[in-house]
Write an enzyme that holds these catalytic residues in place. Structure first.
Site, mmCIF file in Angstrom:
data_model
loop_
_atom_site.group_PDB
_atom_site.id
_atom_site.type_symbol
_atom_site.label_atom_id
_atom_site.label_comp_id
_atom_site.label_asym_id
_atom_site.label_seq_id
_atom_site.Cartn_x
_atom_site.Cartn_y
_atom_site.Cartn_z
ATOM 1 N N ASP A 130 10.672 -4.811 6.373
ATOM 2 C CA ASP A 130 9.855 -4.370 5.247
ATOM 3 C C ASP A 130 10.598 -3.286 4.470
ATOM 4 O O ASP A 130 11.434 -2.575 5.021
ATOM 5 C CB ASP A 130 8.534 -3.759 5.750
ATOM 6 C CG ASP A 130 7.518 -4.803 6.189
ATOM 7 O OD1 ASP A 130 7.671 -5.992 5.856
ATOM 8 O OD2 ASP A 130 6.542 -4.407 6.870
ATOM 9 N N ARG A 181 11.955 -11.250 0.331
ATOM 10 C CA ARG A 181 10.539 -11.277 -0.037
ATOM 11 C C ARG A 181 10.420 -10.386 -1.276
ATOM 12 O O ARG A 181 10.835 -9.225 -1.239
ATOM 13 C CB ARG A 181 9.663 -10.709 1.076
ATOM 14 C CG ARG A 181 8.205 -10.504 0.630
ATOM 15 C CD ARG A 181 7.447 -9.527 1.515
ATOM 16 N NE ARG A 181 7.276 -10.030 2.866
ATOM 17 C CZ ARG A 181 7.149 -9.219 3.926
ATOM 18 N NH1 ARG A 181 7.206 -7.897 3.786
ATOM 19 N NH2 ARG A 181 6.981 -9.727 5.118
HETATM 20 P P1 FDA Z 1 -1.568 -6.243 -8.196
HETATM 21 O O1 FDA Z 1 -1.632 -4.947 -7.477
HETATM 22 O O2 FDA Z 1 -1.271 -6.231 -9.660
HETATM 23 O O3 FDA Z 1 -2.917 -7.015 -7.934
HETATM 24 C C1 FDA Z 1 -3.208 -8.259 -8.539
HETATM 25 C C2 FDA Z 1 -4.572 -8.722 -8.066
HETATM 26 O O4 FDA Z 1 -4.517 -8.985 -6.666
HETATM 27 C C3 FDA Z 1 -5.695 -7.685 -8.199
HETATM 28 O O5 FDA Z 1 -6.268 -7.730 -9.481
HETATM 29 C C4 FDA Z 1 -6.635 -8.116 -7.101
HETATM 30 O O6 FDA Z 1 -7.395 -9.215 -7.513
HETATM 31 C C5 FDA Z 1 -5.700 -8.563 -6.011
HETATM 32 N N1 FDA Z 1 -5.374 -7.462 -5.098
HETATM 33 C C6 FDA Z 1 -4.200 -6.788 -5.015
HETATM 34 N N2 FDA Z 1 -4.239 -5.858 -4.054
HETATM 35 C C7 FDA Z 1 -5.466 -5.931 -3.523
HETATM 36 C C8 FDA Z 1 -6.119 -5.221 -2.491
HETATM 37 N N3 FDA Z 1 -5.526 -4.249 -1.811
HETATM 38 N N4 FDA Z 1 -7.400 -5.555 -2.228
HETATM 39 C C9 FDA Z 1 -8.021 -6.547 -2.889
HETATM 40 N N5 FDA Z 1 -7.455 -7.258 -3.878
HETATM 41 C C10 FDA Z 1 -6.191 -6.950 -4.193
HETATM 42 N N6 FDA Z 1 5.144 -3.437 -0.565
HETATM 43 C C11 FDA Z 1 6.220 -2.673 -0.288
HETATM 44 O O7 FDA Z 1 6.467 -1.669 -0.955
HETATM 45 N N7 FDA Z 1 7.049 -3.039 0.744
HETATM 46 C C12 FDA Z 1 6.845 -4.165 1.482
HETATM 47 O O8 FDA Z 1 7.621 -4.454 2.393
HETATM 48 C C13 FDA Z 1 5.712 -4.965 1.169
HETATM 49 N N8 FDA Z 1 5.445 -6.109 1.862
HETATM 50 C C14 FDA Z 1 4.449 -6.949 1.412
HETATM 51 C C15 FDA Z 1 4.254 -8.170 2.023
HETATM 52 C C16 FDA Z 1 3.318 -9.065 1.522
HETATM 53 C C17 FDA Z 1 3.152 -10.405 2.176
HETATM 54 C C18 FDA Z 1 2.530 -8.696 0.387
HETATM 55 C C19 FDA Z 1 1.535 -9.649 -0.224
HETATM 56 C C20 FDA Z 1 2.691 -7.461 -0.182
HETATM 57 C C21 FDA Z 1 3.610 -6.571 0.324
HETATM 58 N N9 FDA Z 1 3.772 -5.315 -0.229
HETATM 59 C C22 FDA Z 1 4.867 -4.556 0.124
HETATM 60 C C23 FDA Z 1 2.728 -4.754 -1.126
HETATM 61 C C24 FDA Z 1 3.037 -4.986 -2.587
HETATM 62 O O9 FDA Z 1 4.135 -4.203 -2.981
HETATM 63 C C25 FDA Z 1 1.825 -4.636 -3.474
HETATM 64 O O10 FDA Z 1 1.508 -3.281 -3.311
HETATM 65 C C26 FDA Z 1 0.590 -5.469 -3.181
HETATM 66 O O11 FDA Z 1 0.912 -6.786 -2.888
HETATM 67 C C27 FDA Z 1 -0.333 -5.488 -4.421
HETATM 68 O O12 FDA Z 1 0.322 -6.046 -5.509
HETATM 69 P P2 FDA Z 1 0.026 -7.502 -6.098
HETATM 70 O O13 FDA Z 1 1.317 -8.187 -6.272
HETATM 71 O O14 FDA Z 1 -0.953 -8.208 -5.274
HETATM 72 O O15 FDA Z 1 -0.497 -7.222 -7.576
#
Ligand code: FDA
Length: 309
Positions: A130, A181
């Site tokens: 990660d 990733r």
């Molecule tokens: P964004 O935050 O723009 O959200 C888009 C939409 O997704 C929201 O409008 C909502 O509908 C939904 N959503 C997002 N987060 C939500 C929540 N917490 N609860 C409910 N709904 C939510 N980061 C990092 O810095 N290092 C890492 O190693 C990882 N590893 C990782 C693995 C995996 C499998 C995922 C999915 C994510 C990570 N992350 C991470 C976290 C990533 O950087 C990010 O903070 C979150 O995925 C939220 O961003 P989104 O891309 O979902 O978009």
């Protein structure tokens, strides 16, 4: 403002100690955390696998301060890799370098993760390192590169679309055939290293994901994880792969346990690879607070359900 407040709270040691010990805290965290024990994690993985969705298991914990703690974290990961093999789970593991000693002994952290990757290579599994805050970025990439050279295909890392440097890092890792990733990034970063505006992060994400799934060298691509719950980006990906004949086998969508289960199932039903990140363990507090930071509305949702139960 709320995002920053939750990220600051995620680092508060007293609140962390209190929350992790309280049964109310554990109950609240269960929305995003699969349980406290390895057995809880195995059951959650079986349930997720049953829906045709793969898993990556994360034994929660970060910023350990002694070699004994780092070795204890490692022991859990070795148990997980054995369990994945014994139970035939469709799963791999995700680990943070700060969980295995990076903050006080980087050589120890590299040795410990190296042993995990060796174990994964032996059992046909995979270790994802990660990505943490930007002070860790270069070291995380460099360790991944050294381990990938020793155990090709058994280790990969994570790049964050909010960092300016990520475009160059993506080229660097793709050129070595190292699996990435791609996520947006979950830590508090300043404008000297990261895009401040969400629109810029999203635009960079889309640009990078297209590059990653179409990259080839010597006729071979690099399998990528598209880690987001952002439906606009998921749609952009679907359109892009359809219009450019990118095979579904070139990538998988990745999402977090408990978030957008509807979207996870829909994508799996459509034949896309989907992997869910399944965190578990008693040290759930910083992870949980970062999830609240991403969507402060979750606080009201969690409290409503808590008082209803
Ligand atoms: P964004 O935050 O723009 O959200 C888009 C939409 O997704 C929201 O409008 C909502 O509908 C939904 N959503 C997002 N987060 C939500 C929540 N917490 N609860 C409910 N709904 C939510 N980061 C990092 O810095 N290092 C890492 O190693 C990882 N590893 C990782 C693995 C995996 C499998 C995922 C999915 C994510 C990570 N992350 C991470 C976290 C990533 O950087 C990010 O903070 C979150 O995925 C939220 O961003 P989104 O891309 O979902 O978009």
């Amino acid at each position: 403002m709320l995002r920053s407040a939750f990220i600051a709270l995620s680092q508060n040691k007293r609140l962390r100690a209190f929350s992790e010990r309280s049964s109310a805290g554990r109950q609240l965290s269960s929305r995003f955390v699969a349980g406290m024990t390895i057995e809880d994690a195995a059951h959650a993985s079986e349930r997720v696998n049953h829906e045709g969705i793969a898993v990556t298991l994360d034994s929660l914990g970060e910023s350990v301060t002694t070699a004994a703690e780092a070795q204890a974290s490692a022991a859990v990961y070795h148990q997980l890799l054995d369990l994945i093999q014994q139970r035939g789970l469709n799963a791999n593991v995700s680990v943070k370098l700060s969980q295995v000693g990076m903050d006080f002994d980087p050589a120890l952290a590299e040795r410990i993760v190296g042993e995990m990757v060796e174990h994964a290579a032996r059992t046909g599994s995979f270790v994802r390192i990660d990505m943490e805050g930007s002070p860790y970025t270069e070291a995380t990439i460099a360790i991944t590169e050294r381990l990938a050279a020793r155990f090709p295909g058994a280790v990969g890392t994570v790049l964050q679309a909010y960092l300016y440097r990520t475009e160059a890092d993506a080229e660097r890792l793709l050129g070595q055939g190292i699996r990435i990733r791609l996520c947006k990034g979950a830590y508090k970063e300043g404008p000297e290293v990261a895009f401040a505006a969400k629109a810029d992060v999203d635009a960079n994400y889309i640009k990078l994901m297209k590059r990653m799934v179409t990259f080839t060298a010597n006729g071979k691509g690099v399998f990528c994880g598209i880690a987001t719950h952002d439906e606009t980006i998921v749609e952009a990906m679907r359109t892009f792969v359809r219009d450019n004949n990118v095979p579904k086998s070139a990538f998988e969508f990745q999402m977090l346990y408990g978030i957008r289960r509807d979207l996870q199932r829909r994508l799996a039903d459509e034949g896309f690879g989907v992997r869910v990140y399944v965190p578990f363990g008693p040290e759930w507090y910083p992870y949980f607070m970062r999830r609240l930071a991403e969507r402060p509305a979750n606080v009201f949702f969690l409290l409503k359900n808590f008082f209803r139960n």
